[in-house]
Design a protein around this motif. Structure first.
Motif, PDB file in Angstrom:
ATOM      1  N   LYS A 176      37.639  30.254  -2.654  1.00 38.17           N
ATOM      2  CA  LYS A 176      36.729  29.428  -3.433  1.00 38.17           C
ATOM      3  C   LYS A 176      35.376  29.304  -2.734  1.00 38.17           C
ATOM      4  O   LYS A 176      34.320  29.390  -3.375  1.00 38.17           O
ATOM      5  CB  LYS A 176      37.334  28.032  -3.655  1.00 38.17           C
ATOM      6  CG  LYS A 176      36.571  27.178  -4.634  1.00 38.17           C
ATOM      7  CD  LYS A 176      37.344  25.911  -4.971  1.00 38.17           C
ATOM      8  CE  LYS A 176      37.352  24.984  -3.780  1.00 38.17           C
ATOM      9  NZ  LYS A 176      38.054  23.721  -4.104  1.00 38.17           N
ATOM     10  N   GLN A 221      33.855  31.324  -0.758  1.00 45.02           N
ATOM     11  CA  GLN A 221      33.030  32.530  -0.842  1.00 45.02           C
ATOM     12  C   GLN A 221      32.405  32.664  -2.226  1.00 45.02           C
ATOM     13  O   GLN A 221      31.235  33.037  -2.366  1.00 45.02           O
ATOM     14  CB  GLN A 221      33.897  33.763  -0.538  1.00 45.02           C
ATOM     15  CG  GLN A 221      33.070  35.040  -0.469  1.00 45.02           C
ATOM     16  CD  GLN A 221      33.882  36.227  -0.002  1.00 45.02           C
ATOM     17  OE1 GLN A 221      35.081  36.113   0.228  1.00 45.02           O
ATOM     18  NE2 GLN A 221      33.222  37.357   0.143  1.00 45.02           N
ATOM     19  N   PHE A 222      33.201  32.338  -3.218  1.00 51.17           N
ATOM     20  CA  PHE A 222      32.675  32.399  -4.587  1.00 51.17           C
ATOM     21  C   PHE A 222      31.514  31.425  -4.751  1.00 51.17           C
ATOM     22  O   PHE A 222      30.453  31.777  -5.281  1.00 51.17           O
ATOM     23  CB  PHE A 222      33.795  32.076  -5.585  1.00 51.17           C
ATOM     24  CG  PHE A 222      33.414  32.347  -7.008  1.00 51.17           C
ATOM     25  CD1 PHE A 222      33.666  33.585  -7.582  1.00 51.17           C
ATOM     26  CD2 PHE A 222      32.796  31.375  -7.771  1.00 51.17           C
ATOM     27  CE1 PHE A 222      33.307  33.843  -8.896  1.00 51.17           C
ATOM     28  CE2 PHE A 222      32.439  31.621  -9.086  1.00 51.17           C
ATOM     29  CZ  PHE A 222      32.686  32.852  -9.654  1.00 51.17           C
ATOM     30  N   THR A 223      31.732  30.208  -4.287  1.00 51.41           N
ATOM     31  CA  THR A 223      30.682  29.191  -4.380  1.00 51.41           C
ATOM     32  C   THR A 223      29.422  29.660  -3.646  1.00 51.41           C
ATOM     33  O   THR A 223      28.297  29.466  -4.120  1.00 51.41           O
ATOM     34  CB  THR A 223      31.171  27.870  -3.759  1.00 51.41           C
ATOM     35  OG1 THR A 223      32.370  27.485  -4.432  1.00 51.41           O
ATOM     36  CG2 THR A 223      30.135  26.786  -3.910  1.00 51.41           C
TER      37      THR A 223
END
Lengths: 131, 131, 131, 131
Positions: free
Chosen positions: D110, D112-114
Motif C-alpha cells: 500500500k 508504495q502505491f500511495t
DNA sequence: GTGGTCTAGACCACG
DNA sequence: GTGGTCTAGACCACC
C-alpha cells in the motif's frame, strides 16, 4: 509477402498464419515499421474469417512482434532479440524433446538431424542478408 | 521404467504417454518381449483414465511397437528402425521450422540451437548404451 | 463467488469479468488450485456468450493467473507476486496519471485521493485476512 | 504549452489531447482568457486530423472549460473547481479499483502505491506554483 | 463433459 | 476506412 493457408491441414489456421508472419519478420521480409494488411483485407484475401486473422494479430501483438495502430493498422515492431531468457531456452528444450525422441526412434542419426536444423536456420539467415 | 504425466501440459495425455513408451523402446529400457503393465495398473499408477492408456496401447500396436497377447497383455515388439521415409523427413522439417524461426527471432545463434539439439540427442544415446 | 455483469455498462463484458476474477484471486476468495467454472457453465450463468468468457480466461491464463486444464477446466494459479518489475511500475504510473490529473482538475486534494486509494487497498487486505 | 500525442497508445487521440489541455488549465499554464491555437494550426502541429481537434474543443466547451469566439477562436474559461460531486468520487473509485487490485496481486505494498500517487499529484501541484 | 478452433454475421468508437 | 467487442451457432480432439 505471399501467404498461403492450407484449409485441409490439421494445423489451426491462425497458427499457420502466425508462423508465416513470424518468419516474414525473422527474415526481414516484413521490415520494422512496415504496415500489415488490415483484418478485413487479409481475411478477404485468404478467404478466412476476420476473427481468425485478428486472433493471430492479437497473439503477435502480445508476443511483441506487432503494434496495433488506430490509424495505420498493424505495424511490425522492431527491438526483438534480447528476449532470449533462460526461461525461453528451457521451454524450447521441452518443445524440441519429443521431436528428437521421435527422430531417434525412426533411426535418424544425430548428424542428419543437425543437418536439417542447420538447413532451416541458414534459410532464415540468407533471407535476412538479401534484404 | 519411470513415466511422468504432466496434467498441466497442453500435450494430450495419450501423446505424453506414447512418447515416453516409444522412448523407452528406442533406448532399450523396455526390451523386446517385455510385458507392459495392464491398462488398469498403469492408469491407476499415473492417475489417468483407463481409456487414455488403452488408446495409447492401441496406437503403439497399430504402429508396430507392441503386440497384444490375451494372457501376457501387451508385449514389446522388436525390429524398429528402417522407417525413416522421405515423407517423415519432410514432416519433421515442417514441424521444426516454427521453433527455429522463433529462436532466430529471439536472437539465438545457430550454434546454440545445434548445441541444444545435440544435448537432447546425446541423452537418448547414452540411455541406450547404459542398458 | 458472486459475479455480476452489467450489460448496460460501456466497459466490455470480458473486462468486467476479468476484473472481478482478478479481485477474487487477490482477496483469496478464489484460492490457489481452486477450479473455476467451465466456459459453458459460466457463460450460461451470466447469460453471455461462451467466447466472451473464453476470452477472459485466455487473458488471465496469459497473465499467469490461471492454468487451463483438459480435465479439471480452469484452475487458479499460485505464485503470483515477484512480478512487480520496474516495467510494471512505469506502466502503472502512466495508467494512473490521467485519473490523478482529472481528480486534481475537479479540485480534489491529495489527501482525499490518497484516502480513496487506501480504502480500496484495505478492502483487499481485509478480504485476504478473513480467509 | 507542450502537447505530446502518442499514436501508439490505445487511448483515443482526442482524449490524450483533452487530458493535456485540462491539465494545462488546471495548473494555470493556460491562463484564463488565453486563446488556444486554431483547429488547423494545432492539428498540423500534432500531425492529427482536424476533426479530432475539433471534437476535443467541442467537449471542452461543453464541459465549460472553453468558450468559442468567432474572432479569437477558443479561449480559456476560468472558474473551475467545485464540481467534485459524490457521483464523481464514486466513478473514480470504480476506475481505480482494477489498478489497485492488479497492483495488490503483483505484490505491491500500500505504501508504495500511495507513494506513486503522491508523486504524480505533487508534479501537478508544483506545476501550479511555478506559474 | 471439457477446452480449442472456426464461421458469418453484427454494432460501436475512432479517425 | 480501421480496430474492438459481442453473439449464436458449429465441429473437433480429448478425457
Amino acid at each position: 509477402m505471399l501467404i498461403t493457408i492450407d484449409l485441409q491441414s490439421e494445423i489451426p489456421l491462425y497458427l499457420q498464419l502466425k508462423t508465416q508472419l513470424i518468419k516474414g519478420i525473422a527474415t526481414g521480409e516484413l521490415a520494422e515499421g512496415e504496415p500489415l494488411p488490415s483484418f478485413r483485407q487479409l481475411s478477404a484475401d485468404l478467404g478466412i474469417n476476420m476473427l481468425t486473422v485478428k486472433k493471430t494479430y492479437d497473439q503477435l501483438k502480445q508476443e511483441g512482434y506487432l503494434t496495433m495502430h488506430r490509424q495505420k493498422g498493424a505495424v511490425v515492431n522492431g527491438q526483438l532479440h534480447a528476449r532470449m531468457t533462460d526461461q525461453y531456452v528451457l521451454t524450447l528444450k521441452q518443445q524440441l524433446a519429443p521431436f528428437i525422441t521421435e527422430a531417434f526412434c525412426y533411426g535418424m542419426k544425430k548428424a542428419q538431424f543437425t543437418a536439417i536444423c542447420n538447413a532451416l536456420y541458414e534459410e532464415l539467415e540468407e533471407g535476412k542478408e538479401n534484404d
